[in-house]
Enzyme design. Sequence first.
Site, short mmCIF file in Angstrom:
data_model
loop_
_atom_site.label_atom_id
_atom_site.label_comp_id
_atom_site.label_asym_id
_atom_site.label_seq_id
_atom_site.Cartn_x
_atom_site.Cartn_y
_atom_site.Cartn_z
CE LYS A 59 -3.74 -2.36 2.42
NZ LYS A 59 -4.48 -2.67 1.23
CB CYS A 60 4.28 1.73 -0.55
SG CYS A 60 5.67 2.87 -0.71
N GLY A 61 3.20 4.25 -2.26
CA GLY A 61 3.29 4.92 -3.55
C GLY A 61 4.33 4.29 -4.46
#
Length: 167
Positions: free
Chosen positions: A40-42
């Site tokens: 769930k990271c950019g």
Amino acid sequence: MTQAVDISLRDIPFQTAEGETKTLADYGDKVLLVVNVASKCGLTPQYEQLEELQRAYADRGFTVLGFPCNQFAGQEPGSMDEILEYCSVTWGVSFPVLDKVKVNGGKAAPLYKALKRTKDAEGKRGPVLWNFEKFVLTPDGAMHRFRPNVKPDDPAIVRVIEENLPA
């Protein structure tokens, strides 16, 4: 930046997603790209480039080793089953995704305690800055560190891989 690493790095145990104990030595003389991953990271789209590297070089003596980590803004909150499903379904990941680890602090995984002694291109060592920090270990024991913003298909990473693939 390149530097020699104590060969004992290859003997530090870690856990697979299935709970089996392994070491980097279990991967033989392969070029290894060790990376802390998060769903769930950019930077999560880097999974795509990691998988492209895996597919391009796996049969020539290379593998990516992904270590899920939830230390950065809670961006890997899932169970191992959820993480493995996400990696497989969303990104088609074929490289080993290992057990979730801590990469910084007193409870950092022993492998990451050792990896963090490696200097990056600017000569800096120390904590992992964020998700998707990359460490390339070559068969001769040299370690190359690339910070999270360096994409897996960056020419500097590809060059290290290609120059060090076993003959």
